[in-house]
Design a protein around this motif. Structure first.
Motif, PDB file in Angstrom:
ATOM      1  N   MET A   1      68.019  32.687   1.876  1.00 18.10           N
ATOM      2  CA  MET A   1      68.964  31.699   2.362  1.00 18.10           C
ATOM      3  C   MET A   1      68.698  31.495   3.864  1.00 18.10           C
ATOM      4  O   MET A   1      68.613  32.455   4.613  1.00 18.10           O
ATOM      5  N   SER A   2      68.599  30.261   4.280  1.00 22.33           N
ATOM      6  CA  SER A   2      68.322  29.959   5.687  1.00 22.33           C
ATOM      7  C   SER A   2      69.543  30.278   6.553  1.00 22.33           C
ATOM      8  O   SER A   2      70.675  30.296   6.082  1.00 22.33           O
ATOM      9  N   SER A   3      69.295  30.504   7.835  1.00 24.34           N
ATOM     10  CA  SER A   3      70.403  30.827   8.744  1.00 24.34           C
ATOM     11  C   SER A   3      71.348  29.634   8.898  1.00 24.34           C
ATOM     12  O   SER A   3      72.552  29.811   9.075  1.00 24.34           O
ATOM     13  N   GLU A   4      70.813  28.429   8.821  1.00 20.46           N
ATOM     14  CA  GLU A   4      71.668  27.234   8.918  1.00 20.46           C
ATOM     15  C   GLU A   4      72.623  27.158   7.733  1.00 20.46           C
ATOM     16  O   GLU A   4      73.808  26.873   7.897  1.00 20.46           O
ATOM     17  N   LEU A   5      72.118  27.433   6.539  1.00 18.33           N
ATOM     18  CA  LEU A   5      72.964  27.420   5.354  1.00 18.33           C
ATOM     19  C   LEU A   5      74.001  28.540   5.416  1.00 18.33           C
ATOM     20  O   LEU A   5      75.170  28.340   5.083  1.00 18.33           O
ATOM     21  N   MET A   6      73.577  29.721   5.878  1.00 19.97           N
ATOM     22  CA  MET A   6      74.514  30.838   6.015  1.00 19.97           C
ATOM     23  C   MET A   6      75.627  30.499   7.005  1.00 19.97           C
ATOM     24  O   MET A   6      76.786  30.844   6.791  1.00 19.97           O
ATOM     25  N   ASN A   7      75.272  29.804   8.073  1.00 19.02           N
ATOM     26  CA  ASN A   7      76.256  29.399   9.070  1.00 19.02           C
ATOM     27  C   ASN A   7      77.256  28.414   8.467  1.00 19.02           C
ATOM     28  O   ASN A   7      78.459  28.517   8.713  1.00 19.02           O
ATOM     29  N   LYS A   8      76.776  27.448   7.683  1.00 19.00           N
ATOM     30  CA  LYS A   8      77.664  26.479   7.033  1.00 19.00           C
ATOM     31  C   LYS A   8      78.623  27.173   6.072  1.00 19.00           C
ATOM     32  O   LYS A   8      79.808  26.832   6.015  1.00 19.00           O
TER      33      LYS A   8
END
Length: 105
Positions: A1-8
């Motif tokens: 999972m990308s960090s951007e997706l995790m942040n969202k």
């Protein structure tokens, strides 16, 4: 999972946790949610889609800006819930507000 997706995902979880606690309905359809100091408030305040208002002037500016849908009010902000309600009454735009509060013991 990308960090951007995790942040969202983290932002959505923080919003949902705060919203589950209930809200205070303000004039013109705005809603005020409390969010405890900690990871949830940190995530919400750092979200690029959230305006942070720590004074009455910055809150009024955030309320008047149609681009701001969500506003975060930090724990040390110089305003009361009554002040927030008055500004929402004066600015007839529906917003979602998160007010940081001390963590309950």
């Amino acid at each position: 999972m990308s960090s951007e997706l995790m942040n969202k995902v983290a932002v959505e979880v923080a919003h949902q946790n705060a919203m589950e606690r209930g809200c205070k309905f303000l004039p013109h359809g705005s809603r005020l949610f409390t969010v405890e100091q900690g990871w949830e408030s940190a995530i919400i305040s750092k979200d690029k889609g959230v305006a942070v208002a720590d004074t009455l002037l910055t809150l009024e500016a955030a309320l008047r800006n149609p681009e701001n849908k969500v506003i975060f009010i930090p724990l040390d902000a110089a305003m009361t819930e009554g002040d927030i309600e008055k500004l929402c009454q004066r600015n007839a735009i529906t917003k979602t507000l998160f007010k940081e509060v001390k963590k309950s013991s």
